[in-house]
Structure formats: structure tokens, C-alpha cells
Enzyme design. Structure first.
Site, PDB file in Angstrom:
ATOM      1  N   ASP A  40     -10.035  15.850  10.256  1.00  0.00           N
ATOM      2  CA  ASP A  40      -9.168  16.704  11.460  1.00  0.00           C
ATOM      3  C   ASP A  40      -9.297  17.974  11.198  1.00  0.00           C
ATOM      4  OD1 ASP A  40      -9.285  17.701   8.567  1.00  0.00           O
ATOM      5  OD2 ASP A  40      -7.558  17.119   7.447  1.00  0.00           O
ATOM      6  N   ASP A  51      -3.613   7.172   9.679  1.00  0.00           N
ATOM      7  CA  ASP A  51      -4.160   7.681   8.015  1.00  0.00           C
ATOM      8  C   ASP A  51      -3.416   7.994   7.272  1.00  0.00           C
ATOM      9  OD1 ASP A  51      -4.213  10.458   9.460  1.00  0.00           O
ATOM     10  OD2 ASP A  51      -4.709  10.730   7.213  1.00  0.00           O
ATOM     11  N   CYS A  53      -3.151 -12.401  -3.668  1.00  0.00           N
ATOM     12  CA  CYS A  53      -4.127 -11.257  -3.047  1.00  0.00           C
ATOM     13  C   CYS A  53      -5.802 -12.063  -3.913  1.00  0.00           C
ATOM     14  CB  CYS A  53      -3.985 -10.192  -3.487  1.00  0.00           C
ATOM     15  SG  CYS A  53      -4.238  -8.991  -3.082  1.00  0.00           S
ATOM     16  N   CYS A  75      -7.748  -8.847  -3.724  1.00  0.00           N
ATOM     17  CA  CYS A  75      -8.670  -7.770  -4.606  1.00  0.00           C
ATOM     18  C   CYS A  75      -8.909  -8.699  -5.678  1.00  0.00           C
ATOM     19  CB  CYS A  75      -8.067  -7.059  -4.294  1.00  0.00           C
ATOM     20  SG  CYS A  75      -7.179  -6.550  -5.652  1.00  0.00           S
ATOM     21  N   CYS A  92      -6.138  -7.727  -8.099  1.00  0.00           N
ATOM     22  CA  CYS A  92      -5.633  -9.487  -8.278  1.00  0.00           C
ATOM     23  C   CYS A  92      -5.717 -10.596  -9.133  1.00  0.00           C
ATOM     24  CB  CYS A  92      -4.454  -9.766  -7.230  1.00  0.00           C
ATOM     25  SG  CYS A  92      -3.657  -8.334  -6.868  1.00  0.00           S
ATOM     26  N   HIS A 120      -6.835  -2.601  -4.614  1.00  0.00           N
ATOM     27  CA  HIS A 120      -5.180  -3.353  -4.573  1.00  0.00           C
ATOM     28  C   HIS A 120      -5.017  -2.829  -3.531  1.00  0.00           C
ATOM     29  CE1 HIS A 120      -1.987  -6.190  -4.500  1.00  0.00           C
ATOM     30  NE2 HIS A 120      -1.124  -4.934  -4.105  1.00  0.00           N
TER      31      HIS A 120
END
Ligand SMILES: [Zn+2]
Length: 375
Positions: A92, A266, A304, A306, A309, A335
Site C-alpha cells: 500500500d 486484502d 476442512c 487444514c 482441523c 485455519h
């Protein structure tokens, strides 16, 4: 031939899917960019961020110029090498955070002088110095330096601020120069006013940028007002360039923005909530600190994939949060970023397959069900 490009592969209503190509890799759109404020996505190794499916990170000019300093990052080989992330980085311009974080500041036609929130030291940011700092960092997608009033603000204030930002956009373009392989994005302003947004879009388009951000939203106006602006703002910007909605958002904000023609977003939310015991799932937000999880052997989300999980129970995630263990923020951030990237992939597939409306209906239906019942 240009070293960067944007190719659209599919459309469904106003929603689009495509690819931004850069020398550091491809960015699949719609894209969600995790925020690496101080040259790190908090609680995550860069390879783990990549494993969630992120193609690009966002870095904050304001934070990096103050600490460790852009010249130091440049001496150490640039931001990619410094933080061990070789894929694209968007930075930015610093403008927004000067407004929100720094102490005493003074705004003039030239730029903004301000005091660091870290040590009170005095600094100046202008279109020229912001371009120079982002060049030193080595950012792949550079943002124009702009000014953005908090909403609500009166029309006159929004109009003056937008016109100042358009003069700064021209100065940013001039200072950026010709840098093959790097992209410069303009930022549309104009608050909630359609005609001011239109004037801003025209000014930016006549200067000419590699992409266009819809700026000045997610600053307190609420989702309904934001969507009202997104019903017209993306259509005011060039069709053949990426459109980036800055600082958004919650999962339902993201789905609504993509539906209205946004390609990039974002937000600190998935990583920040991960550190405060909040997990985003298909069923909405789960508060892992809640006592209902303390004996629950089930994963956060059984579908999930990830690490949080796959290998840990709600009871464990609850325990490590309560005990203040670092792994709590690590697992929940992983996660949350995984969930966000899966949401983006789901939208990309749905747009390409012409079934975005069905995807959106299913997204809202699953959230309406709420979390799984307690044991
Ligand atoms: Zn998970």
C-alpha cells in the site's frame, strides 16, 4: 512485450475470474491477499501461507518505512528475500495508515508530515517518497499515494480530498516511471457519491494505470452502503484491468464484492481473528474460547483439510487458547487463511462454470445453519 498482464478467463454476471501474470508468478483472481504488515503474516511461516493457497501478500509501507526502514530492506536484498516470500507482493502507499495510526500530522498539497506511532520521530510521505519507498522494498504491485477521509464526511470534504488524490495519482505515475515487471495501481475515491466516483475514474483512466483500486470503503460506512457503491464503482473502471477493493473484509463482504466485479481484496481479519480465538468456517464464526468446546473431540470443521482441523480437536484448540499458548494463534490463523483461500477457489470455479448464483445461495444457506450443535 509487457512482463505483466491481466487475462480474464470467465465471467458470470458482473463477477470475473482470470489471472494476473508477473515475473514472480501468477495471481489467480478473484484473489485474497493475506496481510504481512511488518514483513510477516503474524504466526505463519511464508511456506505455510503459500500452502493455504495464497498467490500474493500485502505489505504495509507505513510500518516498513518506520521499522526496519526501506533503505535497510533494500540493502538486505529487498522485501521478498528479507521475509522469504518469493512470490508477488503488493504494497500500500502508506497514506491510509498515516491517517489511522500516526499521531500529529499535517496535510498539504505536497504530502503528509507525521510523527511515528513507534518513537515519535518526524516523517514525510508524498507521492514521490511513497513511490521511492515502494521501489526500495521491491514491491511487484505499487499503490498510488492517496488521501482518504473517514466516513461519514460531508460532500465538500470528499470532493476536495478526491481531487487532491487525483493530482497525487498523476505525481505518483510520473515518479513511478517505467519499471518493466512492476505494476502501478490507481485508487478511485469519491466516498459514496456516484458522480464523484465517476469523475475520479475518468481522471485515473486518462492517466493510465495497470490496475485500479476502489478506495475509501470499509472505513465505517457499513456493508449496505459499501455494496451500494460497488453496484456502480467497478463498472466505472476499465474492464480489462484488475480491480482491487482495499481492506475488505468478512467472508460475506468478499462474496458480495466479487459478485459486483471485484478481482482482488486484502484484510487483516483472518489472521487477526486467529489470534483472538475466532475461527471462520462455512457455518459462520466460531468462538473457540466458548466453554461449549472444552470436552468436544470433533474438529473445527470436519470438511476442512487444514492442519488445525485435520489433527486437532475443538477441545485442544479451546485449551491452548485458554492457556495462552502460541500454537493457538498459529493453528487458528492457518485455519482462517485456509478457509478464505478455499472460498476464493470456490468462487473462481463457480464463475468459470457459470454457477456463481448457486454458489452464493449455498454460501448463505450454510452460514444460516450456524455452527454444529454442541455435544
Ligand atoms: Zn481448518
Amino acid at each position: 512485450m509487457s512482463l505483466t498482464s491481466f487475462t480474464l478467463h470467465g465471467r458470470d454476471g458482473a463477477a470475473r475470474t482470470g489471472v494476473i501474470s508477473t515475473p514472480r508468478g501468477e495471481i489467480r483472481t478473484p484473489a485474497f491477499m493475506p496481510v504481512g504488515t511488518a514483513a510477516t503474516v503474524k504466526a505463519m511461516l511464508p511456506e505455510s501461507v503459500r500452502a493455504t493457497g495464497a498467490d500474493i501478500l500485502l505489505g504495509n509501507t507505513y510500518h516498513l518505512m518506520l521499522r526496519p526502514g526501506a533503505e535497510r530492506v533494500a540493502r538486505l536484498g529487498g522485501l521478498h528475500k528479507f521475509m522469504n516470500w518469493e512470490r508477488p507482493i503488493l504494497t500500500d502507499s502508506g497514506g491510509f495508515q498515516v491517517m489511522s495510526l500516526s499521531g500529529l500530522r499535517k496535510l498539504t498539497e505536497e504530502g503528509v508530515t507525521f510523527k511515528s506511532h513507534i518513537d515519535g520521530s518526524k516523517h514525510m510521505l508524498s507521492p514521490e517518497s511513497s513511490m521511492e519507498i515502494q521501489r526500495l522494498l521491491g514491491s511487484d504491485i505499487v499503490m498510488c499515494f492517496d488521501e482518504c477521509p473517514a466516513l461519514p464526511a460531508d460532500r465538500q470534504r470528499i470532493e476536495q480530498s478526491m481531487r487532491l488524490s487525483m493530482r497525487w495519482a498523476q505525481r505518483s505515475r510520473d515518479a513511478f516511471g517505467d519499471r518493466p515487471g512492476h505494476m502501478l495501481f490507481g485508487i478511485q475515491q469519491g466516498g459514496l457519491e456516484e458522480d464523484l466516483r465517476g469523475e475520479s475514474a475518468e481522471a485515473l483512466t486518462s492517466i493510465g494505470f495497470d490496475g485500479y483500486a476502489v478506495g475509501g470503503l470499509a472505513v465505517g460506512e457499513g456493508q449496505e452502503a459499501m455494496f451500494q457503491v460497488l453496484d456502480f464503482a467497478p463498472g466505472q473502471l476499465p474492464e480489462d484491468k484488475p480491480r482491487y477493493l482495499m481492506g475488505v473484509g468478512k467472508p460475506d463482504d468478499i462474496v458480495g464484492a466479487v459478485k459486483r466485479g471485484i478481482d482482488m481484496m486484502d484484510c487483516v481479519l483472518p489472521s487477526r481473528s486467529g489470534r483472538t480465538g475466532q475461527a471462520w468456517t462455512r457455518h459462520g464464526m466460531v468462538n473457540i474460547k466458548n466453554a461449549r468446546h472444552q470436552d468436544d473431540p470433533r474438529p473445527l470443521d470436519e470438511h476442512c483439510t487444514c492442519p488445525a482441523c485435520r489433527s486437532y480437536s475443538r477441545a485442544y484448540l479451546h485449551h491452548v487458547y485458554r492457556a495462552g499458548e502460541m500454537i493457538s494463534g498459529m493453528l487458528l490463523t492457518w485455519h482462517n487463511l485456509h478457509y478464505y483461500q478455499e472460498l476464493m477457489q470456490g468462487m473462481r470455479d463457480a464463475i468459470a462454470g457459470g454457477r456463481f448464483a448457486a454458489f452464493e445461495a449455498e454460501f448463505h444457506a450454510q452460514r444460516a445453519e450456524g455452527d454444529i450443535p454442541p455435544l
